[in-house]
Design an enzyme around this catalytic site. Structure first.
Site, mmCIF file in Angstrom:
data_model
loop_
_atom_site.group_PDB
_atom_site.id
_atom_site.type_symbol
_atom_site.label_atom_id
_atom_site.label_comp_id
_atom_site.label_asym_id
_atom_site.label_seq_id
_atom_site.Cartn_x
_atom_site.Cartn_y
_atom_site.Cartn_z
ATOM 1 N N GLU A 1 4.436 -4.980 12.325
ATOM 2 C CA GLU A 1 3.489 -4.061 11.839
ATOM 3 C C GLU A 1 2.217 -4.227 11.395
ATOM 4 O OE1 GLU A 1 4.017 -1.133 13.317
ATOM 5 O OE2 GLU A 1 6.369 -1.298 13.980
ATOM 6 N N CYS B 1 -2.788 1.691 6.480
ATOM 7 C CA CYS B 1 -3.134 0.963 7.807
ATOM 8 C C CYS B 1 -3.531 1.779 8.849
ATOM 9 C CB CYS B 1 -1.827 0.362 8.298
ATOM 10 S SG CYS B 1 -0.503 1.472 8.602
ATOM 11 N N ASN C 1 0.676 -1.392 0.068
ATOM 12 C CA ASN C 1 -0.130 -0.079 -0.051
ATOM 13 C C ASN C 1 0.996 1.165 -0.124
ATOM 14 O OD1 ASN C 1 0.957 -0.573 2.790
ATOM 15 N ND2 ASN C 1 -1.242 0.479 3.422
ATOM 16 N N GLU D 1 -10.922 -4.886 8.529
ATOM 17 C CA GLU D 1 -10.320 -3.802 7.957
ATOM 18 C C GLU D 1 -10.767 -3.403 6.699
ATOM 19 O OE1 GLU D 1 -6.355 -4.481 7.756
ATOM 20 O OE2 GLU D 1 -5.869 -2.276 7.672
HETATM 21 P P1 NAD Z 1 0.154 -8.827 3.387
HETATM 22 O O1 NAD Z 1 0.184 -9.517 4.899
HETATM 23 O O2 NAD Z 1 -0.860 -9.862 2.450
HETATM 24 O O3 NAD Z 1 1.565 -8.983 2.674
HETATM 25 C C1 NAD Z 1 2.858 -8.331 3.348
HETATM 26 C C2 NAD Z 1 3.939 -9.052 2.697
HETATM 27 O O4 NAD Z 1 3.944 -10.570 3.158
HETATM 28 C C3 NAD Z 1 4.325 -9.121 1.259
HETATM 29 O O5 NAD Z 1 5.505 -8.741 1.041
HETATM 30 C C4 NAD Z 1 3.779 -10.488 0.831
HETATM 31 O O6 NAD Z 1 4.360 -10.816 -0.298
HETATM 32 C C5 NAD Z 1 4.225 -11.240 2.078
HETATM 33 N N1 NAD Z 1 3.269 -12.438 2.212
HETATM 34 C C6 NAD Z 1 2.012 -12.630 1.764
HETATM 35 N N2 NAD Z 1 1.589 -13.863 2.080
HETATM 36 C C7 NAD Z 1 2.876 -14.365 2.498
HETATM 37 C C8 NAD Z 1 2.769 -15.831 3.240
HETATM 38 N N3 NAD Z 1 1.786 -16.786 3.220
HETATM 39 N N4 NAD Z 1 4.063 -16.207 3.884
HETATM 40 C C9 NAD Z 1 4.997 -15.287 3.786
HETATM 41 N N5 NAD Z 1 4.961 -14.018 3.401
HETATM 42 C C10 NAD Z 1 3.675 -13.505 2.723
HETATM 43 O O7 NAD Z 1 -0.190 -7.490 3.590
HETATM 44 P P2 NAD Z 1 -0.672 -6.377 2.334
HETATM 45 O O8 NAD Z 1 -1.912 -6.918 1.844
HETATM 46 O O9 NAD Z 1 0.591 -6.260 1.509
HETATM 47 O O10 NAD Z 1 -1.155 -5.050 2.920
HETATM 48 C C11 NAD Z 1 -2.236 -4.781 3.720
HETATM 49 C C12 NAD Z 1 -1.938 -5.121 5.138
HETATM 50 O O11 NAD Z 1 -0.908 -4.470 5.617
HETATM 51 C C13 NAD Z 1 -3.277 -4.424 5.741
HETATM 52 O O12 NAD Z 1 -3.699 -5.211 6.832
HETATM 53 C C14 NAD Z 1 -2.727 -3.238 6.601
HETATM 54 O O13 NAD Z 1 -3.325 -2.893 7.753
HETATM 55 C C15 NAD Z 1 -1.411 -3.565 6.952
HETATM 56 N N6 NAD Z 1 -0.242 -2.491 7.145
HETATM 57 C C16 NAD Z 1 0.212 -2.216 7.950
HETATM 58 C C17 NAD Z 1 1.153 -1.334 8.542
HETATM 59 C C18 NAD Z 1 1.720 -0.722 9.599
HETATM 60 O O14 NAD Z 1 2.715 0.039 9.529
HETATM 61 N N7 NAD Z 1 1.187 -1.249 10.808
HETATM 62 C C19 NAD Z 1 1.422 -0.416 7.261
HETATM 63 C C20 NAD Z 1 0.770 -0.947 6.090
HETATM 64 C C21 NAD Z 1 -0.025 -1.826 5.877
#
Ligand code: NAD
Length: 476
Positions: free
Chosen positions: A225, A259, A130, A348
């Site tokens: 995070e 987020c 994002n 969310e």
């Molecule tokens: P996601 O958890 O799907 O993916 C994050 C990362 O994990 C990516 O690099 C992805 O390739 C990897 N990943 C995905 N599936 C995996 C698996 N099975 N095993 C290992 N790695 C895997 O998250 P997203 O859809 O990219 O982002 C959205 C989420 O992130 C939302 O819930 C948002 O709130 C959260 N977010 C949190 C923050 C924060 O600072 N707290 C910031 C941005 C986004």
């Protein structure tokens, strides 16, 4: 590998071998201690700034390709903010790296105590799609400034930005110090099989659990995070125009795909109609009569997310509600009279939908917030200090922003992070990033004179009494 291994298994093992080599290369480099001196760290931070400046047009283009981000958003929330943070690290790192003097209780005198912050070693930073620049490089700055080597795993869901970041890091840094590994679930799964010295993950709660389990296998310290629903409480004692504008800005940033986005509003019934009128007024002022023509609203990242979000549009839609699947565009949408049973309240939102819940009694709002998982961010619009304090005191969340949205995470002076199941654990931003990626190592130095003979055997009652007396009076 067994003779009977399938081609897929052989390919997977070869890839794992590659990952193992990348990690080992970084570990060998880290073990030379080259990353530890201040001069090295500053030089690398400056190099990253140079790289980001050179790659700024490509990054802006890639962010537009992945998310249709406007140049303004791309620069202010991704590139500019990261470059400003690099400057903050460069300016302060020398001071932060100095061992911290600590008091030495009389019992341990003559002696001195210091706290050293030392790098963990090889760190892994996994990022979401994002804010694919800021959410990757923000933590990386903490890792670099603390003297670690870094392996970055950007999100495969924002491939254009991931590709540009890889190209940039490959051009400016040696892989034994910083490297980008692109890919999705298979690549990240293989990566997570390796032993790292620190893992920093930003993403959803469910994947956070997977990452935490993988890190636990090696007892690797970890920061998570995560996401969740960020409630916004609107009291009566507010500046209506500024509240409306800030809520829209906080909701529409990256089309709600943040987020720390405003997830839903709890609005005091006495002010609700006026607030809604103002929100509608400013939505029109910001995005025109036809928001589909606006270049200031990002698109939704994927068909999956587009379908998930549009599926939440139900009930009393009092503004917007239309979407364009081809462009993955959803117009700003307000849903009134929302209850916990509405789809929009089940997860969310991560999209441009604003649900409104009306309240008369603040205690009911606090109970509803406390009934859910602790939010990553909690927003309060009120000039009433008693109400501000009551909400802060009777709820818990990663962070709080009063009379504003998301700004508490943009400053380098406050820690940004979550708490518990939905928000995660650990924090970063400025000093907190440096601190997160540092092991806190206590070092006590004793003089040879003034040795306490009573601590040595053979023990007797008088030695014990002496130690008890000394512990009572000189230990605290
Ligand atoms: P996601 O958890 O799907 O993916 C994050 C990362 O994990 C990516 O690099 C992805 O390739 C990897 N990943 C995905 N599936 C995996 C698996 N099975 N095993 C290992 N790695 C895997 O998250 P997203 O859809 O990219 O982002 C959205 C989420 O992130 C939302 O819930 C948002 O709130 C959260 N977010 C949190 C923050 C924060 O600072 N707290 C910031 C941005 C986004």
């Amino acid at each position: 590998m067994s003779e009977t291994a399938t081609l897929e298994e052989k390919a997977a093992n070869a890839a794992t071998g590659n990952m193992a080599r990348v990690v080992q290369k970084q570990r060998d480099f880290f073990n030379t201690h080259a990353t530890k001196p201040l001069e090295f760290r500053i030089k690398q931070l400056k190099r990253l700034k140079e790289a980001m400046t050179a790659y700024e047009p490509k990054l802006i283009e890639a962010l537009n390709k992945d998310l249709r981000k406007s140049e303004m958003e791309a620069w202010s929330t991704e590139i500019g903010v990261t470059v400003a943070e690099i400057d903050h690290y460069i300016k302060n790192l020398g001071r932060w790296m100095k061992p911290e003097r600590k008091a030495t209780p009389l019992f341990f005198q003559p002696g001195t105590s210091r706290l050293y912050r030392e790098p963990f070693g090889v760190s892994l930073v996994i990022a979401p799609w994002n804010f694919p620049v800021k959410n990757l490089l923000g933590p990386v700055l903490g890792a670099m400034s603390a003297g670690n080597t870094v392996i970055m795993k950007p999100s495969e869901i924002s491939p254009a930005t991931s590709g540009v970041i890889k190209q940039m890091i490959d051009e400016y840094f040696a892989p034994e110090y910083m490297v980008v590994i692109e890919g999705g679930v298979p690549e990240t799964t293989e990566l997570l099989q390796q032993r790292f010295d620190f893992v920093f993950f930003t993403g959803g709660t469910e994947i956070g659990r997977i990452v935490y389990q993988a890190a636990a296998k090696h007892l690797t310290p970890c920061t998570l995070e995560l996401g969740g629903k960020c409630p916004t409480i609107v009291d009566t004692d507010i500046n209506l125009d500024i509240t409306a504008k800030r809520i829209i800005w906080g909701k529409m940033l990256n089309a709600g795909q943040a987020c720390v986005s405003v997830d839903h509003l709890f609005v005091n019934s006495k002010i609700k109609d006026k607030l809604i009128a103002k929100i509608k007024h400013y939505l029109k002022e910001f995005y025109g009569d036809d928001p589909f023509q606006s270049t200031d609203i990002s698109s939704i990242i994927s068909d999956k997310h587009f379908n998930r979000i549009t599926n939440m549009i139900e009930g009393d839609v009092i503004h917007g509600g239309k979407s364009d699947a081809e462009r993955r565009f959803i117009e700003p949408t307000i849903i009134d009279n929302v209850t916990p049973s509405h789809k929009v309240m089940q997860e969310e939102i991560f999209g441009p939908i604003l649900p409104i819940i009306t309240y008369d009694n603040l205690d009911d709002v606090i109970s509803q917030i406390n009934a859910g998982e602790k939010p990553l961010a909690l927003y309060i619009f009120s000039n009433n200090k008693k109400i501000q304090d009551k909400v802060i005191n009777e709820t818990s969340s990663g962070g709080v922003c009063i009379n504003e949205i998301t700004m508490h995470m943009a400053t380098t002076e406050l820690p940004f992070g979550g708490v518990g199941y939905s928000g995660g654990m650990g924090s970063y931003n400025g000093w907190y990033g440096f601190d997160t990626f540092s092991h806190k190592r206590g070092v006590m130095k004793k003089a040879f004179f003034g040795d306490v003979k009573q601590k040595y055997p053979p023990y007797d009652k008088s030695k014990l009494n002496f130690i008890k007396f000394a512990a009572k009076w000189f230990l605290g």
